[in-house]
Design a protein around this motif. Structure first.
Motif, PDB file in Angstrom:
ATOM      1  N   LEU A  30       0.782  -1.225   0.056  1.00 49.55           N
ATOM      2  CA  LEU A  30      -0.053   0.006   0.081  1.00 49.55           C
ATOM      3  C   LEU A  30       0.792   1.354  -0.045  1.00 49.55           C
ATOM      4  N   LEU A  31       1.976   1.330   0.780  1.00 45.41           N
ATOM      5  CA  LEU A  31       2.953   2.375   0.683  1.00 45.41           C
ATOM      6  C   LEU A  31       3.434   2.508  -0.720  1.00 45.41           C
ATOM      7  N   LEU A  32       3.673   1.749  -1.336  1.00 45.53           N
ATOM      8  CA  LEU A  32       4.170   1.527  -2.749  1.00 45.53           C
ATOM      9  C   LEU A  32       3.380   2.134  -3.664  1.00 45.53           C
ATOM     10  N   LEU A  33       1.863   1.790  -3.530  1.00 47.06           N
ATOM     11  CA  LEU A  33       0.946   2.253  -4.225  1.00 47.06           C
ATOM     12  C   LEU A  33       0.815   3.781  -4.055  1.00 47.06           C
ATOM     13  N   LEU A  34       0.738   4.260  -2.840  1.00 48.80           N
ATOM     14  CA  LEU A  34       0.655   5.519  -2.557  1.00 48.80           C
ATOM     15  C   LEU A  34       1.876   6.344  -3.168  1.00 48.80           C
ATOM     16  N   LEU A  35       2.927   5.884  -3.033  1.00 48.75           N
ATOM     17  CA  LEU A  35       4.129   6.616  -3.690  1.00 48.75           C
ATOM     18  C   LEU A  35       3.761   6.822  -5.301  1.00 48.75           C
ATOM     19  N   LEU A  59       9.514   9.866 -17.364  1.00 45.90           N
ATOM     20  CA  LEU A  59      10.036   9.617 -16.452  1.00 45.90           C
ATOM     21  C   LEU A  59       9.140   9.322 -14.973  1.00 45.90           C
ATOM     22  N   GLY A  60       8.119  10.288 -14.765  1.00 38.42           N
ATOM     23  CA  GLY A  60       6.892  10.068 -13.840  1.00 38.42           C
ATOM     24  C   GLY A  60       6.423   8.889 -13.944  1.00 38.42           C
ATOM     25  N   THR A  61       5.822   8.722 -15.211  1.00 37.53           N
ATOM     26  CA  THR A  61       5.068   7.562 -15.664  1.00 37.53           C
ATOM     27  C   THR A  61       5.542   6.287 -15.567  1.00 37.53           C
ATOM     28  N   ALA A  64       6.285   5.436 -11.664  1.00 40.33           N
ATOM     29  CA  ALA A  64       4.816   5.267 -11.026  1.00 40.33           C
ATOM     30  C   ALA A  64       4.665   3.788 -11.585  1.00 40.33           C
ATOM     31  N   SER A  65       4.699   3.323 -12.880  1.00 42.06           N
ATOM     32  CA  SER A  65       4.578   2.177 -13.271  1.00 42.06           C
ATOM     33  C   SER A  65       5.087   0.997 -12.631  1.00 42.06           C
ATOM     34  N   VAL A  66       6.367   1.140 -12.493  1.00 41.25           N
ATOM     35  CA  VAL A  66       7.504   0.364 -11.882  1.00 41.25           C
ATOM     36  C   VAL A  66       6.969   0.121 -10.329  1.00 41.25           C
ATOM     37  N   GLU A  67       6.506   1.261  -9.664  1.00 42.70           N
ATOM     38  CA  GLU A  67       6.178   1.278  -8.071  1.00 42.70           C
ATOM     39  C   GLU A  67       4.748   0.180  -8.135  1.00 42.70           C
ATOM     40  N   VAL A  68       3.867   0.539  -8.986  1.00 42.60           N
ATOM     41  CA  VAL A  68       2.625  -0.235  -9.020  1.00 42.60           C
ATOM     42  C   VAL A  68       2.963  -1.827  -9.417  1.00 42.60           C
ATOM     43  N   ALA A  69       3.681  -2.057 -10.164  1.00 46.41           N
ATOM     44  CA  ALA A  69       4.101  -3.580 -10.343  1.00 46.41           C
ATOM     45  C   ALA A  69       4.761  -3.852  -9.022  1.00 46.41           C
ATOM     46  N   THR A  70       5.552  -3.218  -8.389  1.00 45.31           N
ATOM     47  CA  THR A  70       6.423  -3.559  -7.366  1.00 45.31           C
ATOM     48  C   THR A  70       5.345  -3.955  -6.218  1.00 45.31           C
ATOM     49  N   THR A 116      14.340   3.909  -6.646  1.00 45.30           N
ATOM     50  CA  THR A 116      13.475   4.917  -6.720  1.00 45.30           C
ATOM     51  C   THR A 116      13.946   6.123  -5.614  1.00 45.30           C
ATOM     52  N   CYS A 117      14.267   5.837  -4.664  1.00 43.35           N
ATOM     53  CA  CYS A 117      14.535   6.802  -3.792  1.00 43.35           C
ATOM     54  C   CYS A 117      15.841   7.791  -4.115  1.00 43.35           C
ATOM     55  N   LEU A 118      16.729   7.021  -4.849  1.00 42.97           N
ATOM     56  CA  LEU A 118      17.912   7.556  -5.633  1.00 42.97           C
ATOM     57  C   LEU A 118      17.277   8.588  -6.762  1.00 42.97           C
ATOM     58  N   VAL A 119      16.509   8.194  -7.460  1.00 42.10           N
ATOM     59  CA  VAL A 119      15.860   8.821  -8.614  1.00 42.10           C
ATOM     60  C   VAL A 119      15.138  10.226  -8.165  1.00 42.10           C
ATOM     61  N   LEU A 120      14.477   9.992  -7.223  1.00 42.11           N
ATOM     62  CA  LEU A 120      13.626  10.863  -6.626  1.00 42.11           C
ATOM     63  C   LEU A 120      14.355  11.979  -6.097  1.00 42.11           C
TER      64      LEU A 120
END
Length: 129
Positions: A30-35, A59-61, A64-70, A116-120
Protein backbone atom coordinates in the motif's frame (compact mmCIF):
# COMPACT_ATOMS: atom_id res chain seq x y z
CA UNK A 1 -14.70 -24.71 5.87
CA UNK A 2 -12.37 -23.61 8.69
CA UNK A 3 -9.65 -25.94 9.84
CA UNK A 4 -9.56 -26.56 13.58
CA UNK A 5 -6.09 -26.98 15.04
CA UNK A 6 -5.25 -27.77 18.61
CA UNK A 7 -3.47 -25.00 20.45
CA UNK A 8 -0.40 -26.95 21.49
CA UNK A 9 2.96 -25.40 22.08
CA UNK A 10 3.24 -22.17 20.18
CA UNK A 11 0.62 -22.70 17.46
CA UNK A 12 -1.29 -19.50 18.26
CA UNK A 13 1.91 -17.46 18.39
CA UNK A 14 3.12 -18.97 15.12
CA UNK A 15 -0.19 -18.24 13.40
CA UNK A 16 -0.08 -14.64 14.62
CA UNK A 17 3.47 -14.41 13.24
CA UNK A 18 2.24 -15.55 9.83
CA UNK A 19 -0.56 -12.98 9.88
CA UNK A 20 1.77 -10.20 11.03
CA UNK A 21 4.20 -11.04 8.25
CA UNK A 22 1.43 -10.97 5.64
CA UNK A 23 0.07 -7.67 6.96
CA UNK A 24 3.58 -6.19 6.78
CA UNK A 25 3.71 -7.16 3.11
CA UNK A 26 0.30 -5.58 2.52
CA UNK A 27 1.38 -2.39 4.29
CA UNK A 28 4.52 -2.17 2.14
CA UNK A 29 2.42 -2.76 -0.98
CA UNK A 30 0.00 0.00 0.00
CA UNK A 31 2.88 2.39 0.67
CA UNK A 32 4.31 1.64 -2.77
CA UNK A 33 0.89 2.29 -4.34
CA UNK A 34 0.68 5.57 -2.43
CA UNK A 35 4.13 6.54 -3.69
CA UNK A 36 3.14 5.78 -7.27
CA UNK A 37 -0.06 7.82 -6.89
CA UNK A 38 1.86 10.78 -5.55
CA UNK A 39 4.35 10.60 -8.42
CA UNK A 40 1.48 10.42 -10.92
CA UNK A 41 -0.22 13.40 -9.30
CA UNK A 42 2.97 15.40 -9.55
CA UNK A 43 3.24 14.44 -13.23
CA UNK A 44 -0.41 15.04 -14.15
CA UNK A 45 -1.15 18.32 -12.35
CA UNK A 46 0.98 21.09 -13.85
CA UNK A 47 1.31 24.42 -12.14
CA UNK A 48 -0.09 27.62 -13.70
CA UNK A 49 3.34 28.92 -14.67
CA UNK A 50 4.93 25.69 -15.95
CA UNK A 51 5.06 24.20 -19.41
CA UNK A 52 4.20 20.52 -19.62
CA UNK A 53 7.13 18.50 -20.97
CA UNK A 54 6.95 15.01 -22.47
CA UNK A 55 10.33 13.98 -21.05
CA UNK A 56 9.30 14.81 -17.52
CA UNK A 57 6.01 12.95 -17.83
CA UNK A 58 7.76 9.91 -19.28
CA UNK A 59 10.11 9.62 -16.31
CA UNK A 60 7.32 10.05 -13.77
CA UNK A 61 4.96 7.66 -15.53
CA UNK A 62 7.66 5.02 -15.84
CA UNK A 63 8.59 5.38 -12.19
CA UNK A 64 4.94 5.14 -11.11
CA UNK A 65 4.38 2.06 -13.28
CA UNK A 66 7.38 0.31 -11.75
CA UNK A 67 6.08 1.16 -8.27
CA UNK A 68 2.61 -0.24 -9.02
CA UNK A 69 4.10 -3.48 -10.38
CA UNK A 70 6.36 -3.72 -7.35
CA UNK A 71 3.41 -3.21 -5.01
CA UNK A 72 1.52 -6.11 -6.57
CA UNK A 73 4.61 -8.32 -6.44
CA UNK A 74 5.05 -7.53 -2.73
CA UNK A 75 1.43 -8.39 -1.93
CA UNK A 76 1.66 -11.61 -3.97
CA UNK A 77 4.91 -12.59 -2.23
CA UNK A 78 3.32 -12.01 1.18
CA UNK A 79 0.28 -14.08 0.25
CA UNK A 80 2.46 -16.88 -1.09
CA UNK A 81 4.60 -16.89 2.07
CA UNK A 82 1.47 -16.90 4.26
CA UNK A 83 -0.13 -19.78 2.36
CA UNK A 84 3.02 -21.91 2.37
CA UNK A 85 3.58 -21.27 6.08
CA UNK A 86 -0.04 -22.05 6.93
CA UNK A 87 0.09 -25.23 4.84
CA UNK A 88 3.20 -26.32 6.73
CA UNK A 89 1.59 -25.44 10.05
CA UNK A 90 -1.50 -27.52 9.21
CA UNK A 91 0.73 -30.42 8.19
CA UNK A 92 2.69 -30.04 11.45
CA UNK A 93 5.96 -29.42 9.64
CA UNK A 94 8.60 -26.87 10.49
CA UNK A 95 7.83 -23.69 8.59
CA UNK A 96 10.39 -21.21 9.90
CA UNK A 97 12.90 -22.16 7.25
CA UNK A 98 14.75 -20.05 4.70
CA UNK A 99 12.72 -19.59 1.53
CA UNK A 100 15.03 -18.72 -1.36
CA UNK A 101 12.35 -17.52 -3.83
CA UNK A 102 10.81 -15.19 -1.25
CA UNK A 103 14.22 -13.80 -0.32
CA UNK A 104 15.09 -13.20 -3.99
CA UNK A 105 11.79 -11.38 -4.53
CA UNK A 106 12.33 -9.21 -1.45
CA UNK A 107 15.90 -8.35 -2.49
CA UNK A 108 14.51 -7.27 -5.88
CA UNK A 109 11.85 -5.16 -4.13
CA UNK A 110 14.49 -3.56 -1.90
CA UNK A 111 16.59 -2.71 -4.96
CA UNK A 112 13.58 -1.10 -6.66
CA UNK A 113 12.81 0.97 -3.55
CA UNK A 114 16.45 2.06 -3.21
CA UNK A 115 16.64 2.98 -6.89
CA UNK A 116 13.39 4.93 -6.63
CA UNK A 117 14.79 6.89 -3.69
CA UNK A 118 17.91 7.71 -5.68
CA UNK A 119 15.90 8.81 -8.73
CA UNK A 120 13.60 10.98 -6.64
CA UNK A 121 16.55 12.58 -4.86
CA UNK A 122 18.59 13.13 -7.99
CA UNK A 123 15.87 14.12 -10.46
CA UNK A 124 12.88 14.95 -8.26
CA UNK A 125 12.47 18.41 -9.73
CA UNK A 126 12.33 16.94 -13.25
CA UNK A 127 9.60 14.38 -12.55
CA UNK A 128 6.75 16.84 -12.42
CA UNK A 129 6.08 20.50 -13.02
Amino acid sequence: MPTVLENVGSAARDFCMLERNFLSHVRLGLLLLLLSCSVLLKVRIPGPDTVDSIEHNTLGTTLASVEVATAFVVIFAGLWEYESGFRDMRGRRAFLVFSAPHMIIMVFISAVIFTTCLVLLARGDEIGP
